[in-house]
Design a protein around this motif. Structure first.
Motif, PDB file in Angstrom:
ATOM      1  N   ALA A 114      34.311  97.076  30.199  1.00  0.00           N
ATOM      2  CA  ALA A 114      34.952  98.108  31.021  1.00  0.00           C
ATOM      3  C   ALA A 114      34.865  97.746  32.496  1.00  0.00           C
ATOM      4  CB  ALA A 114      34.280  99.465  30.765  1.00  0.00           C
ATOM      5  N   GLN A 115      33.745  97.182  32.909  1.00  0.00           N
ATOM      6  CA  GLN A 115      33.580  96.798  34.309  1.00  0.00           C
ATOM      7  C   GLN A 115      34.594  95.718  34.700  1.00  0.00           C
ATOM      8  OE1 GLN A 115      29.709  95.256  35.275  1.00  0.00           O
ATOM      9  NE2 GLN A 115      30.147  95.054  37.448  1.00  0.00           N
ATOM     10  N   SER A 116      34.810  94.750  33.818  1.00  0.00           N
ATOM     11  CA  SER A 116      35.770  93.692  34.108  1.00  0.00           C
ATOM     12  C   SER A 116      37.182  94.248  34.221  1.00  0.00           C
ATOM     13  CB  SER A 116      35.720  92.626  33.006  1.00  0.00           C
ATOM     14  OG  SER A 116      36.725  91.653  33.199  1.00  0.00           O
ATOM     15  N   ILE A 117      37.534  95.191  33.333  1.00  0.00           N
ATOM     16  CA  ILE A 117      38.864  95.795  33.372  1.00  0.00           C
ATOM     17  C   ILE A 117      39.064  96.570  34.667  1.00  0.00           C
ATOM     18  CG2 ILE A 117      40.372  97.499  32.283  1.00  0.00           C
ATOM     19  CD1 ILE A 117      39.118  96.696  29.612  1.00  0.00           C
ATOM     20  N   VAL A 118      38.062  97.369  35.035  1.00  0.00           N
ATOM     21  CA  VAL A 118      38.157  98.163  36.265  1.00  0.00           C
ATOM     22  C   VAL A 118      38.324  97.262  37.474  1.00  0.00           C
ATOM     23  CG1 VAL A 118      36.890  99.701  37.810  1.00  0.00           C
ATOM     24  CG2 VAL A 118      36.919 100.155  35.358  1.00  0.00           C
ATOM     25  N   LEU A 119      37.489  96.224  37.583  1.00  0.00           N
ATOM     26  CA  LEU A 119      37.566  95.324  38.728  1.00  0.00           C
ATOM     27  C   LEU A 119      38.911  94.596  38.778  1.00  0.00           C
ATOM     28  CD1 LEU A 119      33.966  93.796  38.737  1.00  0.00           C
ATOM     29  CD2 LEU A 119      34.905  95.513  40.298  1.00  0.00           C
ATOM     30  N   THR A 120      39.396  94.163  37.601  1.00  0.00           N
ATOM     31  CA  THR A 120      40.695  93.486  37.550  1.00  0.00           C
ATOM     32  C   THR A 120      41.801  94.390  38.055  1.00  0.00           C
ATOM     33  OG1 THR A 120      40.017  92.120  35.676  1.00  0.00           O
ATOM     34  CG2 THR A 120      42.381  92.396  36.034  1.00  0.00           C
ATOM     35  N   LEU A 121      41.823  95.635  37.576  1.00  0.00           N
ATOM     36  CA  LEU A 121      42.880  96.556  37.971  1.00  0.00           C
ATOM     37  C   LEU A 121      42.769  96.957  39.440  1.00  0.00           C
ATOM     38  CD1 LEU A 121      43.012  98.825  34.787  1.00  0.00           C
ATOM     39  CD2 LEU A 121      44.655  97.089  35.484  1.00  0.00           C
ATOM     40  N   ILE A 122      41.550  97.107  39.921  1.00  0.00           N
ATOM     41  CA  ILE A 122      41.377  97.500  41.330  1.00  0.00           C
ATOM     42  C   ILE A 122      41.879  96.407  42.262  1.00  0.00           C
ATOM     43  CG2 ILE A 122      39.645  97.882  43.133  1.00  0.00           C
ATOM     44  CD1 ILE A 122      38.068  99.537  41.137  1.00  0.00           C
ATOM     45  N   PHE A 123      41.483  95.162  41.996  1.00  0.00           N
ATOM     46  CA  PHE A 123      41.790  94.085  42.944  1.00  0.00           C
ATOM     47  C   PHE A 123      43.184  93.491  42.765  1.00  0.00           C
ATOM     48  CE2 PHE A 123      37.118  94.077  43.243  1.00  0.00           C
ATOM     49  CZ  PHE A 123      36.996  94.117  44.622  1.00  0.00           C
ATOM     50  N   THR A 124      43.757  93.612  41.581  1.00  0.00           N
ATOM     51  CA  THR A 124      45.095  93.038  41.390  1.00  0.00           C
ATOM     52  C   THR A 124      46.208  94.080  41.421  1.00  0.00           C
ATOM     53  OG1 THR A 124      44.986  93.188  38.964  1.00  0.00           O
ATOM     54  CG2 THR A 124      44.176  91.158  39.996  1.00  0.00           C
ATOM     55  N   VAL A 125      45.873  95.342  41.189  1.00  0.00           N
ATOM     56  CA  VAL A 125      46.892  96.395  41.141  1.00  0.00           C
ATOM     57  C   VAL A 125      46.725  97.398  42.267  1.00  0.00           C
ATOM     58  CG1 VAL A 125      47.804  98.316  39.769  1.00  0.00           C
ATOM     59  CG2 VAL A 125      47.234  96.162  38.646  1.00  0.00           C
ATOM     60  N   LEU A 126      45.570  98.058  42.302  1.00  0.00           N
ATOM     61  CA  LEU A 126      45.392  99.179  43.227  1.00  0.00           C
ATOM     62  C   LEU A 126      45.317  98.732  44.683  1.00  0.00           C
ATOM     63  CD1 LEU A 126      45.113 102.216  43.306  1.00  0.00           C
ATOM     64  CD2 LEU A 126      42.644 101.968  43.014  1.00  0.00           C
ATOM     65  N   LEU A 127      44.513  97.709  44.976  1.00  0.00           N
ATOM     66  CA  LEU A 127      44.332  97.272  46.360  1.00  0.00           C
ATOM     67  C   LEU A 127      45.630  96.736  46.979  1.00  0.00           C
ATOM     68  CD1 LEU A 127      42.327  96.967  48.660  1.00  0.00           C
ATOM     69  CD2 LEU A 127      41.709  94.715  47.760  1.00  0.00           C
ATOM     70  N   PRO A 128      46.371  95.830  46.318  1.00  0.00           N
ATOM     71  CA  PRO A 128      47.650  95.393  46.897  1.00  0.00           C
ATOM     72  C   PRO A 128      48.633  96.546  47.104  1.00  0.00           C
ATOM     73  CG  PRO A 128      47.000  93.925  45.125  1.00  0.00           C
ATOM     74  CD  PRO A 128      46.073  95.093  45.067  1.00  0.00           C
ATOM     75  N   LEU A 129      48.630  97.512  46.184  1.00  0.00           N
ATOM     76  CA  LEU A 129      49.507  98.677  46.325  1.00  0.00           C
ATOM     77  C   LEU A 129      49.156  99.471  47.584  1.00  0.00           C
ATOM     78  CD1 LEU A 129      51.635 100.660  45.212  1.00  0.00           C
ATOM     79  CD2 LEU A 129      49.803 101.715  43.876  1.00  0.00           C
ATOM     80  N   LEU A 130      47.866  99.709  47.787  1.00  0.00           N
ATOM     81  CA  LEU A 130      47.433 100.452  48.973  1.00  0.00           C
ATOM     82  C   LEU A 130      47.754  99.689  50.254  1.00  0.00           C
ATOM     83  CD1 LEU A 130      43.977 101.832  47.737  1.00  0.00           C
ATOM     84  CD2 LEU A 130      46.134 103.072  47.974  1.00  0.00           C
ATOM     85  N   ILE A 131      47.586  98.370  50.237  1.00  0.00           N
ATOM     86  CA  ILE A 131      47.924  97.553  51.417  1.00  0.00           C
ATOM     87  C   ILE A 131      49.410  97.683  51.735  1.00  0.00           C
ATOM     88  CG2 ILE A 131      48.096  95.192  52.288  1.00  0.00           C
ATOM     89  CD1 ILE A 131      45.535  94.561  50.734  1.00  0.00           C
ATOM     90  N   GLY A 132      50.242  97.627  50.698  1.00  0.00           N
ATOM     91  CA  GLY A 132      51.673  97.774  50.905  1.00  0.00           C
ATOM     92  C   GLY A 132      52.044  99.130  51.461  1.00  0.00           C
ATOM     93  N   LEU A 133      51.427 100.190  50.949  1.00  0.00           N
ATOM     94  CA  LEU A 133      51.701 101.544  51.445  1.00  0.00           C
ATOM     95  C   LEU A 133      51.279 101.700  52.898  1.00  0.00           C
ATOM     96  CD1 LEU A 133      50.614 103.658  48.341  1.00  0.00           C
ATOM     97  CD2 LEU A 133      52.947 103.366  49.200  1.00  0.00           C
ATOM     98  N   VAL A 134      50.124 101.139  53.248  1.00  0.00           N
ATOM     99  CA  VAL A 134      49.648 101.205  54.632  1.00  0.00           C
ATOM    100  C   VAL A 134      50.589 100.435  55.557  1.00  0.00           C
ATOM    101  CG1 VAL A 134      47.789 100.523  56.196  1.00  0.00           C
ATOM    102  CG2 VAL A 134      47.232 101.592  54.005  1.00  0.00           C
ATOM    103  N   MET A 135      51.039  99.264  55.123  1.00  0.00           N
ATOM    104  CA  MET A 135      51.977  98.492  55.939  1.00  0.00           C
ATOM    105  C   MET A 135      53.276  99.259  56.148  1.00  0.00           C
ATOM    106  SD  MET A 135      51.632  94.491  54.786  1.00  0.00           S
ATOM    107  CE  MET A 135      52.865  94.051  56.023  1.00  0.00           C
ATOM    108  N   ARG A 136      53.757  99.911  55.084  1.00  0.00           N
ATOM    109  CA  ARG A 136      54.987 100.694  55.199  1.00  0.00           C
ATOM    110  C   ARG A 136      54.813 101.840  56.190  1.00  0.00           C
ATOM    111  NH1 ARG A 136      60.549 100.714  54.276  1.00  0.00           N
ATOM    112  NH2 ARG A 136      61.212 102.894  54.210  1.00  0.00           N
ATOM    113  N   ALA A 137      53.627 102.466  56.175  1.00  0.00           N
ATOM    114  CA  ALA A 137      53.385 103.607  57.056  1.00  0.00           C
ATOM    115  C   ALA A 137      53.085 103.183  58.482  1.00  0.00           C
ATOM    116  CB  ALA A 137      52.228 104.443  56.499  1.00  0.00           C
ATOM    117  N   ARG A 138      52.318 102.107  58.656  1.00  0.00           N
ATOM    118  CA  ARG A 138      51.845 101.724  59.989  1.00  0.00           C
ATOM    119  C   ARG A 138      52.665 100.602  60.622  1.00  0.00           C
ATOM    120  NH1 ARG A 138      48.787 105.970  61.567  1.00  0.00           N
ATOM    121  NH2 ARG A 138      47.263 106.530  59.947  1.00  0.00           N
ATOM    122  N   LEU A 139      53.177  99.706  59.796  1.00  0.00           N
ATOM    123  CA  LEU A 139      53.936  98.555  60.298  1.00  0.00           C
ATOM    124  C   LEU A 139      55.265  98.458  59.566  1.00  0.00           C
ATOM    125  CD1 LEU A 139      50.952  96.018  60.229  1.00  0.00           C
ATOM    126  CD2 LEU A 139      51.870  97.127  62.281  1.00  0.00           C
TER     127      LEU A 139
END
Length: 282
Positions: free
Chosen positions: A127-152
């Motif tokens: 479960a830990q491996s799945i969570v880390l995989t999804l956070i770093f490959t899915v959730l984090l890039p998504l949040l970076i993109g949303l922040v860039m859209r809002a701020r830059l």
């Protein structure tokens, strides 16, 4: 070649999710999801119906446990980023597609580590491996993109096409490279009902999305495509880190190959329906 395939899957997920975040603003996405009834049905389809269908199909065809594991990993990973490209091909609504994609991807980070151990009897997953995989490959890039859209917004607009180009290239390479690497193994499981199970799962998933999509044709089409296109790239990454048996990844490839003759004609059919409806409205 297998390592290259895994790297391509990671780059595909990261680039696609970054591009998704850059595509629309948070306000545009949230305003597209005001229909709470439709959203509730969409979540029911993704998090209850799809795993149930996969479980039933695996039992019906008495799939090998490792092939079942591949099917269940995919069925519990809703929200394939490529759905955005498919909905665009179908002339669908981008805002509602991205909004639903973001919600199911975020929820999948928490649901998949819980569901998989329950559905895969006797198969150990981290479960830990799945969570880390999804956070770093899915959730984090998504949040970076949303922040860039809002701020830059200027840079988000400038970079979006390049990021999506990388995503598209990775999609094509994955569709070519992985089957080419594993073609002998794929031939070896033809008699295992894997292809029949994949076709049935995808057809039932598509039908479930259409039935739960509600009365609005556009939203019905979006949910139909969404349900028939789980997150294959994320599933590839999760499988590569949690399973050593090659049959698990082979099942993912079987589903990938089975989805092409189903989803591409379906999207073109939906596009013709949308064009006909537009001409009638005008």
């Amino acid at each position: 070649m297998q390592i290259i395939g895994q790297l391509l899957a990671i780059v595909f997920v990261v680039s696609t999710m970054l591009g998704v975040g850059m595509l629309l603003s948070v306000r545009e996405i949230s305003s597209s999801l005001t229909d709470r009834g439709w959203l509730a049905r969409a979540l029911l389809a993704n998090f209850v119906v799809l795993p149930a269908l996969a479980f039933g199909v695996a039992r019906l065809f008495q799939l090998d446990p490792m092939l079942t594991a591949g099917l269940m990993v995919l069925a519990t990973a809703p929200g394939g980023p490529v759905v955005i490209k498919l909905v665009a091909l179908a002339k669908g609504e981008p805002a509602i597609t991205v909004g639903l994609l973001i919600i199911v991807l975020v929820l999948a980070v928490f649901s998949q580590p819980v569901l998989l151990p329950l559905l895969l009897d006797g198969v150990h997953v981290s479960a830990q491996s799945i969570v880390l995989t999804l956070i770093f490959t899915v959730l984090l890039p998504l949040l970076i993109g949303l922040v860039m859209r809002a701020r830059l917004p200027y840079w988000a607009t400038m970079l979006h096409n390049s990021v999506q180009g990388i995503s598209t290239l990775c999609t094509v390479l994955i569709c070519i490279l992985l089957p080419a690497v594993h073609w002998q193994e794929l031939l070896g499981i033809i008699g295992s009902h894997a292809f029949l199970a994949a076709f049935m799962f995808l057809l039932l998933a598509c039908l479930a999305g259409w039935l739960l999509g509600g009365p609005q044709p556009g939203r019905r089409r979006v949910l139909s495509i969404n349900c028939a296109q789980p997150n294959l790239a994320a599933a590839l990454v999760i499988v590569s880190q949690n399973f050593t048996d090659p049959r698990v990844i082979l099942m993912l490839l079987v589903i990938l190959l089975s989805s092409l003759p189903i989803l591409l004609p379906l999207c073109l059919f939906y596009a013709r329906q949308e064009q006909a409806a537009s001409r009638t409205a005008n």
